[in-house]
Design a protein around this motif. Structure first.
Motif, mmCIF file in Angstrom:
data_model
loop_
_atom_site.group_PDB
_atom_site.id
_atom_site.type_symbol
_atom_site.label_atom_id
_atom_site.label_comp_id
_atom_site.label_asym_id
_atom_site.label_seq_id
_atom_site.Cartn_x
_atom_site.Cartn_y
_atom_site.Cartn_z
ATOM 1 N N LEU A 1 0.870 -1.163 0.020
ATOM 2 C CA LEU A 1 0.023 0.024 0.052
ATOM 3 C C LEU A 1 0.926 1.101 0.092
ATOM 4 O O LEU A 1 0.618 2.114 -0.712
ATOM 5 C CB LEU A 1 -0.933 -0.237 1.188
ATOM 6 N N ASN A 2 1.934 1.230 0.809
ATOM 7 C CA ASN A 2 2.828 2.401 0.924
ATOM 8 C C ASN A 2 3.618 2.621 -0.317
ATOM 9 O O ASN A 2 3.905 3.860 -0.975
ATOM 10 C CB ASN A 2 3.659 2.433 2.263
ATOM 11 N N ARG A 3 3.760 1.495 -1.010
ATOM 12 C CA ARG A 3 4.521 1.323 -2.223
ATOM 13 C C ARG A 3 3.638 2.052 -3.190
ATOM 14 O O ARG A 3 4.212 3.050 -4.107
ATOM 15 C CB ARG A 3 4.928 0.115 -2.567
ATOM 16 N N ALA A 4 2.207 1.622 -3.217
ATOM 17 C CA ALA A 4 1.456 2.317 -4.445
ATOM 18 C C ALA A 4 1.366 3.948 -3.944
ATOM 19 O O ALA A 4 1.444 4.645 -4.959
ATOM 20 C CB ALA A 4 0.123 1.603 -3.760
ATOM 21 N N VAL A 5 1.301 4.397 -2.717
ATOM 22 C CA VAL A 5 1.412 5.701 -2.670
ATOM 23 C C VAL A 5 2.657 6.390 -3.096
ATOM 24 O O VAL A 5 2.446 7.465 -3.689
ATOM 25 C CB VAL A 5 1.193 5.934 -1.001
ATOM 26 N N ALA A 6 3.691 5.754 -2.706
ATOM 27 C CA ALA A 6 4.995 6.157 -3.364
ATOM 28 C C ALA A 6 4.958 6.415 -5.017
ATOM 29 O O ALA A 6 5.233 7.475 -5.586
ATOM 30 C CB ALA A 6 6.278 5.451 -2.970
ATOM 31 N N HIS A 7 4.399 5.491 -5.504
ATOM 32 C CA HIS A 7 4.458 5.334 -7.003
ATOM 33 C C HIS A 7 3.475 6.368 -7.545
ATOM 34 O O HIS A 7 3.822 6.807 -8.584
ATOM 35 C CB HIS A 7 4.094 3.977 -7.567
ATOM 36 N N GLY B 1 -0.457 4.750 -8.762
ATOM 37 C CA GLY B 1 -0.964 4.365 -7.537
ATOM 38 C C GLY B 1 -2.214 3.450 -7.567
ATOM 39 O O GLY B 1 -2.426 2.321 -6.792
ATOM 40 N N LEU B 2 -3.265 3.770 -8.605
ATOM 41 C CA LEU B 2 -4.333 2.957 -8.551
ATOM 42 C C LEU B 2 -4.309 1.508 -8.971
ATOM 43 O O LEU B 2 -4.756 0.486 -8.317
ATOM 44 C CB LEU B 2 -5.433 3.505 -9.383
#
Lengths: 420, 143
Positions: free
Chosen positions: A340-346, A355-356
């Motif tokens: 999830l945090n990785r998605a935010v960073a991306h 991110g989505l």
């Protein structure tokens, strides 16, 4: 406890010595309860003796000698009943010199192995992480049950029961109060670091209750991390954890506004970040990486925290580097929360659609069901992608899941800001 | 709580470093004490300062600023070194300070001063004042 300045001074000296004293006594008796009792009795002796004699040059050795004398007296009384204790009493004849100097020499412990042994025992994996945290705060941090209960927003009875269970489990498993070696050290170090980080996080991102942060818990965790890094300076993950908590703690004052409302990282006033802690954290990170710890879970998280600490403004954050670090972290410790945090960073580095895409991959993870940050992140991506209607629904869902009141207010405010 | 511990200067410390053998002895004793502080998770920072003859003062009077070169009189009012410690309370800070080897050749002083923390302004400052103060800080510290 006592308002009398002499007593307070003696108690302050005792507090400094307490953890090591208990460590020595627990190693001798293999009984944490007994060790705590003996330490308490040593304090009582000090409160009687020191006002007359002054604080001895080596207060730690004095207290140890006093506690040991109590232990032997106790053993004498019971010697008819228990052979094992009688052995201790016999040992006393061999050990005629009970002077503080002799004790000091005997407990000459330059590596701090005794204290470390106590920490490893209190954090033994036979005990649940929450109970480990309570026991560690009690034995090593010297917090009272009342203080621990207040810190965890729990009742004294619940914390006392948790500590008792932990002590029983340790006794039952026959845990030695020693620092494990070799492969066992590696295996058990993880559960020690986990406890310190759990304590820190409970202070940093309070999971429940009216206030967003509880700085005393952070301070306890920082102290523990500093002690561990002082005693195990060659362990990259220990130094990495120190780096992580120092850098995270540097932002404590900026995480909440004057009304106690949550302020997200990108909107924090960076002038309020504690530069002394940042410097300590970055130094520790350099040391951890020099020790070859670059791929350790804590070192990676510290490296992530350092990316923010180094950025002078939110706009100058190196999101591409943060994304790369999260990619690596997701391989080292795969978990939906890291994803999830990785998605935010991306999303920050490569746009909300990136991110989505990543967040949709984990949307069905069982661990993230009822996890407020998931819909909160989706809401943010959707908002930034201009899909405000969908964003509002996500923020509202997140608010319904948030346990912390401050966090809930923040999410509701974001939902309200999604103009149709 | 965070405290700063000042090592107050003496006439000796204002003269510069002591002779090498004395200094070695002092370093050893102080090193041991510092190690204890580190292992207890108490020490956050610390350093020694050169004598005031290396220092400068900037004197403020209304719009005027005057630079005054060291050395400065009254050694006892000067600082020769400092630590930053994180302790639970002042009692603990005092207990640690008493363990410090005498940092000077003759009689000397350590002075412990707690840092201001937000709670310290609590009662006195109304939410409006705190908000204003913060807005001010935000502007000063802003990018």
């Amino acid at each position: 406890m006592a308002a009398d300045p002499t007593h307070r001074a003696i108690e302050a000296v005792f507090r400094i010595e307490r953890a090591r004293l208990i460590a020595t006594l627990a190693r001798m008796t293999r009984d944490v309860d007994r060790a705590e009792e003996l330490a308490q009795e040593a304090l009582l002796s000090a409160l009687t003796e020191w006002p007359k004699s002054g604080v001895p040059d080596r207060p730690g050795a004095w207290l140890t000698a006093a506690a040991k004398r109590r232990l032997i007296d106790g053993a004498r009384h019971q010697s008819m009943l228990e052979r094992k204790h009688a052995e201790i009493a016999r040992e006393r004849d061999a050990e005629t010199d009970m002077s503080a100097e002799a004790i000091e020499a005997a407990r000459d412990d330059p590596l701090g192995d005794e204290l470390l042994g106590l920490i490893f025992a209190a954090c033994h994996p036979v005990v649940s992480p929450e109970a480990r945290a309570a026991l560690t705060l009690r034995l090593v941090g010297g917090l009272t049950v009342e203080e621990i209960a207040r810190a965890f927003l729990s009742s004294e009875a619940a914390i006392a029961a948790r500590i008792t269970r932990a002590k029983k489990a340790i006794a039952k498993a026959g845990v030695a109060f020693e620092v494990p070696r070799g492969a066992e050290l590696r295996a058990r170090l993880g559960s020690v670091l986990e406890v310190v980080y759990l304590i820190f996080n409970e202070g940093y991102a309070a999971t429940a209750g009216p206030s967003l942060v509880r700085p005393p818990l952070c301070a306890e965790a920082q102290r523990l991390a500093r002690i561990l890094a002082g005693l195990m300076p060659e362990q990259p993950e220990v130094v990495g954890l120190l780096a992580l908590v120092e850098i995270q703690a540097s932002r404590l004052a900026a995480r909440a506004d004057v009304d106690g409302r949550f302020v997200p990282l990108t909107e924090q006033n960076r002038a309020r970040w504690d530069q002394l802690l940042i410097r300590r954290g970055l130094n520790a990170l350099d040391r951890a990486e020099a020790l070859g710890g670059t791929d350790g879970a804590y070192v990676l998280q510290a490296a992530l925290a350092a990316c923010h600490a180094r950025a002078r403004s939110a706009e100058s954050t190196d999101w591409a580097r943060i994304s790369a670090l999260y990619d690596r972290l997701a391989e080292v410790v795969p978990s939906p929360v890291v994803e999830l945090n990785r998605a935010v960073a991306h999303s920050m580095a490569f746009g909300p659609e990136a991110g989505l895409r990543l967040v949709d991959d984990i949307a069905n993870a069982a661990l993230l069901r009822n996890y407020a940050p998931l819909p909160a992140a989706r809401g943010d991506f959707l908002f930034r992608a201009g899909r405000t209607g969908e964003a509002r629904a996500e923020f509202e869902a997140a608010a319904a899941l948030a346990a912390n009141e401050r966090e809930r207010d923040f999410l509701l405010a974001r939902a309200a800001a999604c103009a149709p | 709580m965070r405290v700063m511990v000042f090592v107050k200067a003496t006439d000796d410390s204002e003269q510069g470093l002591p002779p090498a053998d004395e200094m070695t002895e002092m370093f050893e004793a102080m090193g041991k004490f510092n190690e204890e502080l580190v292992n207890a998770g108490v020490m956050v920072a610390g350093d020694g300062l050169k004598p005031s003859s290396f220092g400068k003062r900037i004197h403020f009077d209304g719009p005027n600023r005057t630079v005054i070169d060291g050395p400065f009189a009254e050694a006892r009012e000067l600082v020769a070194g400092y630590w930053i410690w994180e302790v639970k309370d002042m009692d603990e800070a005092v207990a640690w300070a008493k363990r410090c080897p005498n940092p000077m050749r003759g009689p000397s002083d350590l002075e412990i001063r707690p840092f201001y923390e937000m709670e310290d302004f609590g009662e006195a400052a109304t939410p409006e004042i705190v908000a204003h103060e913060q807005a001010l800080r935000d502007r000063i510290g802003g990018e």
